[in-house]
Design a protein around this motif. Sequence first.
Motif, PDB file in Angstrom:
ATOM      1  N   GLU A  54     -70.386   3.702  64.466  1.00 40.10           N
ATOM      2  CA  GLU A  54     -70.495   3.955  62.790  1.00 40.10           C
ATOM      3  C   GLU A  54     -70.519   3.055  62.296  1.00 40.10           C
ATOM      4  OE1 GLU A  54     -69.074   8.711  62.553  1.00 40.10           O
ATOM      5  OE2 GLU A  54     -67.665   7.303  63.058  1.00 40.10           O
ATOM      6  N   LEU A  55     -68.879   1.825  62.710  1.00 41.86           N
ATOM      7  CA  LEU A  55     -69.114   0.674  62.113  1.00 41.86           C
ATOM      8  C   LEU A  55     -69.981   0.420  62.688  1.00 41.86           C
ATOM      9  CD1 LEU A  55     -65.351  -0.174  62.709  1.00 41.86           C
ATOM     10  CD2 LEU A  55     -66.207  -0.040  60.964  1.00 41.86           C
ATOM     11  N   ASP A  56     -71.266   0.078  63.041  1.00 40.36           N
ATOM     12  CA  ASP A  56     -72.491  -0.853  62.983  1.00 40.36           C
ATOM     13  C   ASP A  56     -73.223  -0.521  62.026  1.00 40.36           C
ATOM     14  OD1 ASP A  56     -71.583  -2.315  64.699  1.00 40.36           O
ATOM     15  OD2 ASP A  56     -72.722  -1.163  66.609  1.00 40.36           O
ATOM     16  N   GLU A  57     -73.376   0.941  61.671  1.00 41.20           N
ATOM     17  CA  GLU A  57     -74.292   2.049  60.616  1.00 41.20           C
ATOM     18  C   GLU A  57     -73.058   1.020  59.137  1.00 41.20           C
ATOM     19  OE1 GLU A  57     -74.816   5.500  60.454  1.00 41.20           O
ATOM     20  OE2 GLU A  57     -75.678   5.401  62.740  1.00 41.20           O
ATOM     21  N   VAL A  58     -71.981   0.774  59.263  1.00 42.50           N
ATOM     22  CA  VAL A  58     -71.816   0.414  58.480  1.00 42.50           C
ATOM     23  C   VAL A  58     -72.020  -1.060  57.779  1.00 42.50           C
ATOM     24  CG1 VAL A  58     -69.576   0.005  56.725  1.00 42.50           C
ATOM     25  CG2 VAL A  58     -70.557   2.116  57.598  1.00 42.50           C
ATOM     26  N   ALA A  59     -71.759  -1.561  58.619  1.00 36.51           N
ATOM     27  CA  ALA A  59     -71.930  -2.795  58.880  1.00 36.51           C
ATOM     28  C   ALA A  59     -73.726  -3.715  58.245  1.00 36.51           C
ATOM     29  CB  ALA A  59     -72.062  -3.743  60.289  1.00 36.51           C
ATOM     30  N   GLN A  60     -74.259  -2.529  58.391  1.00 34.43           N
ATOM     31  CA  GLN A  60     -76.148  -2.838  58.857  1.00 34.43           C
ATOM     32  C   GLN A  60     -76.538  -2.405  57.539  1.00 34.43           C
ATOM     33  OE1 GLN A  60     -77.615  -0.389  61.600  1.00 34.43           O
ATOM     34  NE2 GLN A  60     -77.675  -1.741  63.216  1.00 34.43           N
ATOM     35  N   GLY A  61     -76.064  -1.475  56.904  1.00 37.34           N
ATOM     36  CA  GLY A  61     -76.188  -0.637  55.567  1.00 37.34           C
ATOM     37  C   GLY A  61     -75.173  -1.837  54.114  1.00 37.34           C
ATOM     38  N   ALA A  86     -75.030  -4.962  54.774  1.00 41.58           N
ATOM     39  CA  ALA A  86     -76.040  -6.173  54.908  1.00 41.58           C
ATOM     40  C   ALA A  86     -77.073  -6.087  54.087  1.00 41.58           C
ATOM     41  CB  ALA A  86     -76.009  -6.733  56.525  1.00 41.58           C
ATOM     42  N   ARG A  87     -77.685  -4.866  53.873  1.00 43.04           N
ATOM     43  CA  ARG A  87     -78.645  -4.210  53.278  1.00 43.04           C
ATOM     44  C   ARG A  87     -77.920  -4.067  51.433  1.00 43.04           C
ATOM     45  NH1 ARG A  87     -79.719  -0.525  57.610  1.00 43.04           N
ATOM     46  NH2 ARG A  87     -78.599   0.951  55.804  1.00 43.04           N
ATOM     47  N   LEU A  88     -77.324  -4.115  51.600  1.00 40.19           N
ATOM     48  CA  LEU A  88     -76.940  -3.995  50.138  1.00 40.19           C
ATOM     49  C   LEU A  88     -76.442  -5.487  49.364  1.00 40.19           C
ATOM     50  CD1 LEU A  88     -75.921  -2.821  47.784  1.00 40.19           C
ATOM     51  CD2 LEU A  88     -73.092  -2.415  48.399  1.00 40.19           C
ATOM     52  N   ILE A  89     -75.994  -6.465  50.417  1.00 45.40           N
ATOM     53  CA  ILE A  89     -75.696  -7.854  49.570  1.00 45.40           C
ATOM     54  C   ILE A  89     -76.872  -8.976  49.678  1.00 45.40           C
ATOM     55  CG2 ILE A  89     -74.253  -9.620  50.168  1.00 45.40           C
ATOM     56  CD1 ILE A  89     -72.766  -7.113  48.881  1.00 45.40           C
ATOM     57  N   THR A  90     -77.641  -8.105  50.628  1.00 43.92           N
ATOM     58  CA  THR A  90     -79.044  -9.166  50.705  1.00 43.92           C
ATOM     59  C   THR A  90     -80.064  -8.177  49.569  1.00 43.92           C
ATOM     60  OG1 THR A  90     -78.527  -9.061  53.211  1.00 43.92           O
ATOM     61  CG2 THR A  90     -81.053  -9.230  52.275  1.00 43.92           C
ATOM     62  N   HIS A  91     -79.666  -7.402  49.680  1.00 51.80           N
ATOM     63  CA  HIS A  91     -80.549  -7.219  48.026  1.00 51.80           C
ATOM     64  C   HIS A  91     -80.203  -7.341  46.760  1.00 51.80           C
ATOM     65  CE1 HIS A  91     -83.073  -3.947  45.355  1.00 51.80           C
ATOM     66  NE2 HIS A  91     -81.859  -3.969  44.761  1.00 51.80           N
ATOM     67  N   PHE A  92     -78.788  -7.914  46.478  1.00 54.08           N
ATOM     68  CA  PHE A  92     -78.695  -8.265  45.360  1.00 54.08           C
ATOM     69  C   PHE A  92     -78.067  -9.322  45.106  1.00 54.08           C
ATOM     70  CE2 PHE A  92     -77.337  -4.245  44.566  1.00 54.08           C
ATOM     71  CZ  PHE A  92     -77.546  -3.899  42.691  1.00 54.08           C
ATOM     72  N   ALA A  93     -78.919 -10.193  46.698  1.00 48.47           N
ATOM     73  CA  ALA A  93     -79.021 -11.697  46.198  1.00 48.47           C
ATOM     74  C   ALA A  93     -80.616 -12.315  46.241  1.00 48.47           C
ATOM     75  CB  ALA A  93     -78.762 -12.804  47.637  1.00 48.47           C
ATOM     76  N   ASP A  94     -81.826 -11.494  46.093  1.00 47.75           N
ATOM     77  CA  ASP A  94     -82.586 -11.427  45.725  1.00 47.75           C
ATOM     78  C   ASP A  94     -82.726 -12.168  44.856  1.00 47.75           C
ATOM     79  OD1 ASP A  94     -85.344 -11.603  45.795  1.00 47.75           O
ATOM     80  OD2 ASP A  94     -85.993  -9.497  46.791  1.00 47.75           O
ATOM     81  N   PRO A  95     -83.657 -12.853  44.541  1.00 45.33           N
ATOM     82  CA  PRO A  95     -83.890 -13.361  42.624  1.00 45.33           C
ATOM     83  C   PRO A  95     -84.308 -12.683  41.817  1.00 45.33           C
ATOM     84  CG  PRO A  95     -85.012 -14.774  43.974  1.00 45.33           C
ATOM     85  CD  PRO A  95     -83.957 -14.319  45.007  1.00 45.33           C
ATOM     86  N   GLY A  96     -85.376 -11.324  42.977  1.00 43.72           N
ATOM     87  CA  GLY A  96     -86.013 -10.383  41.857  1.00 43.72           C
ATOM     88  C   GLY A  96     -85.190  -9.200  41.863  1.00 43.72           C
ATOM     89  N   SER A  97     -84.334  -8.983  42.237  1.00 45.73           N
ATOM     90  CA  SER A  97     -83.583  -7.721  42.152  1.00 45.73           C
ATOM     91  C   SER A  97     -82.584  -7.670  41.099  1.00 45.73           C
ATOM     92  CB  SER A  97     -82.686  -7.543  43.522  1.00 45.73           C
ATOM     93  OG  SER A  97     -83.665  -7.282  44.282  1.00 45.73           O
TER      94      SER A  97
END
Length: 980
Positions: free
Chosen positions: A921-928, A930-941
Amino acid sequence: MFDPQDTPRVFATPIGVDFSRAVVAGIAERMAGAPPEALARVEVYVNTARTQRRLREIYAQSGPGFLPRIRLITDLAARADMAGLPAPIPDLRLRLELSQLVAALLDRQPQLAPRSSLYGLSDALADLMAEMQEERVTPDTVADLDVEGHSDHWQRAQEFLRIVAPYFAEGDDAALSIEARQSRVADMLAADWAKAPPQHPVIVAGSTGSRGPTARFMAAVAHLPQGAVILPGLDYDQPGAVWDKLTDGLSAEDHPQFRFMKFATGLGLHPLDIARWSTDAPANPPRNRLISLALRPAPVTDQWLAEGPGLEGLAEAASGLTLIEAPTPQAEAAAIALRLRRAAEDGITAALISPDVTLTRQVTAALDRWGIEPDDSSGLPLSHTAPGRLLRHVAEARATRVSAETLLVLLKHPLTHAGRADRGEHLKRTRDLELQLLRREAPFPTRADLARWAERRKNDAGAVAWAMWVSDTVLDLFAPEQQPLQAHVSAHLEAVERLSAGPGGDAPAELWEKEEGRKTRAQMQALTREAEAGGTLTAAEYRDFLTAILAEEEARDPVSPHPRIMIWGTLEARVQGADLVILGGLNEGSWPSAPGADPWLNRRMRAEAGLRLPDRVIGLAAHDFQQSVGGAEVWLSRARRDAETETVPSRWLNRITNLMEGASDESRTALEGMRERGADWVAMAVRLDEPIETVPPAKRPAPCPPVGQRPNQLSVTDIEKLIRDPYAIYARKVLDLHALNPLRQMPDAPLRGTILHDILRRFTEVTKEGLPEDAEALLLRITEEMLEDGAPWPAARRIWLARIARVAPWFIETERARRALGQPVLLEEKRQTRFEALDFTLTAKPDRVDVTPDGRVILYDYKTGGVPTKEQEAHYNKQLWLEALMARQGAFDDHRDVARISYIGLGSGGKITEAEVSPGELDEVAQGFARLITHFADPGSGYPSRRAMEKLAYSGDFDHLARHGEWDETMEPVKAKVGE
């Protein structure tokens, strides 16, 4: 001037005649052929200072020459032949004496009324006493009234009336009130003139004789060899049969002509026998006939049916009438202001007449658009002027504990720290104090709070001295206990002058400058002189009393009033004229206003005692309306709605429109024309505020700032905000904007949550070694201590303590179970974890971290409301899961293995939601994550506003910045690059 006659000499002017000009014209007609100095021997008594000024202005316009002696009826006691009359009790002293008598009565019989009504009852009693003295009604007359069959209330009222009996004692000049003295003057003059009447002309002009002393003075003048009374606005179109119905005050007091019938019959005359004073003709005779028929005493329908179809000249009657029926008070004010502006351009005189102060202020504000300041006769109550407001604010600070809001009101007042070169520095420190201390941590600031704030200002050498001055001058004001009135007044004035002077300053001249300052100072000086009669009172009672006496006086200080645009009260309008007259606020409750409640006598008892009926004020207002509506050009104006509900048209306007709708086709057409003219002006007024061009609504924003400007550190609570409302994170972290804390801090849910967390942290700290037997009692003791310090609202403290007491047994029981699993090691300590792969730092301040005997971690989060559901936890509420992720990364020392997470809900009797934590479950939280932070690090987001609010009704701190309301959540966010 007058030929001899056997009957009293009474004249009148018809409706629709400029009364003041008619008075001057009539005197000129009768003085024709007399030497110029003969005019100087004429005495003219009028009832208002405004009429006195107007008559003098009219004479001045005619060029150099002699003037009659124009005097006020209220100044009769200043006559040389009244010099031996003793001075009356000052009105303020009388009210103070009565308040002490009422207080003593309430102490003896507390069931009569609550103590909080002391000054209201005293003022009402003073008004009744004044009326009794004017109408020559003694307390014995009132005491002899038959109250059998009436409620107990009237019997209790007689208890109060007995305490004023000493003021009616024969020969007691020490108890002579202003009204009793005026009544005595009128009687003495009548007696003296009956023996030796003056031989020069004496005229009373403009009064209706509605008060006893005035009516008796008018009667005495009417019997003089060269005396005359001139009544304003007599209805010469009213048939004799209708006049003959106006004899019973209980049924006819509210008719506009009732007072004239009463006065005339008292002299043995009939109103229709009263001659016209001058040759001035009414502005619109057909309209006078229409209004006369409309205002007939009830029942009127049969008279309308019989006489309405025969009315002639209705087109002429309505030609100068405009009917404004605006949708709102704002639209009404705008239409009136627009017409007054046109009058100013055309060079004609125009007057707005209305008892509705709110409407007249709105019109004044609307005229400011064109730089027009009307000449307003009403002025501003002293309680609303700058000196009056400062006096009231300081009195409030003496009565109640000084809050942050009260402190700022005093420090920002324009007369505080006034007239000094360093006032700018004072205002800057006040602003900083607000932002740095009062809105953050001190809803009820103390001397220590201000000292700490000043010491932090290293670059402000005068901050400490200024903070000490604020503490000495404002924070030490609170003195709610009972004191003699003299002590209250002295301490109050000293505090006001010290506050206005500033640190080390002298008493400032600015405080008592201008008319408002001079009048306010005079009122306070009068209170100082009479304070010995005020007894002892609390600071709250002093505050209420001060507010009442300041509200009674007015100050006028127009900068540059327009010479032809006026605002009049109804009394001034009775004896003046203008080319354009606007009657505004014609709704029931406004014009006429409802008669005030009488705590002493009902209508029947007043009639039996010989006192004035409450309907008198309606009758006087009706006469003012009838006199004003007869002008050449008249507007009748009302708003269909007020701020809350539909309004009811004034009874007089209702009568006019009903009569015109049913009298004839000609009258119906005339009414339609009146409404059409009004609708045109309302439409023009509405168009004034329409934008020149339509601004398209904003789109739902999703700004895309440069990557370098995006946040690379957030807290676990910020992550939920990033999921639900990314725009809020953009505003706070990118734009560096922060919502101001409310100045008036309230005992709301967020504050309750903060205090509860502090209580549980302290409880956990003192019981780390183990829970005592009396753990529940200890929790409640800590709760009481923390609430005393953190919640300065007695009612809220009791409610919150009761809530915690209800849940305390459950909490202690479950706490013993929690302690069996592990021991607390961290309590609200800030920790952080760096995720190098994401170039991101996650921070947390967990409510509580426990460690089990085998070294595993249990994470707890307290909730004062409901705990999150499984669905909310899976998608939005990631706080504990992210803290568990941080634990695995080593954020909480060496404790990396998380056993479980648990939400402890303390509302509705208590509830626990917990979950076992597995590595998967912690792995799933870590992946989610990471996806969230990566999304908002995208200049097009982008950072869309209100992406997934828990409830659409919830508002965010930055909704106004996103212009929410011009768009809604059904619209797609529009990305836009910003900051480049």
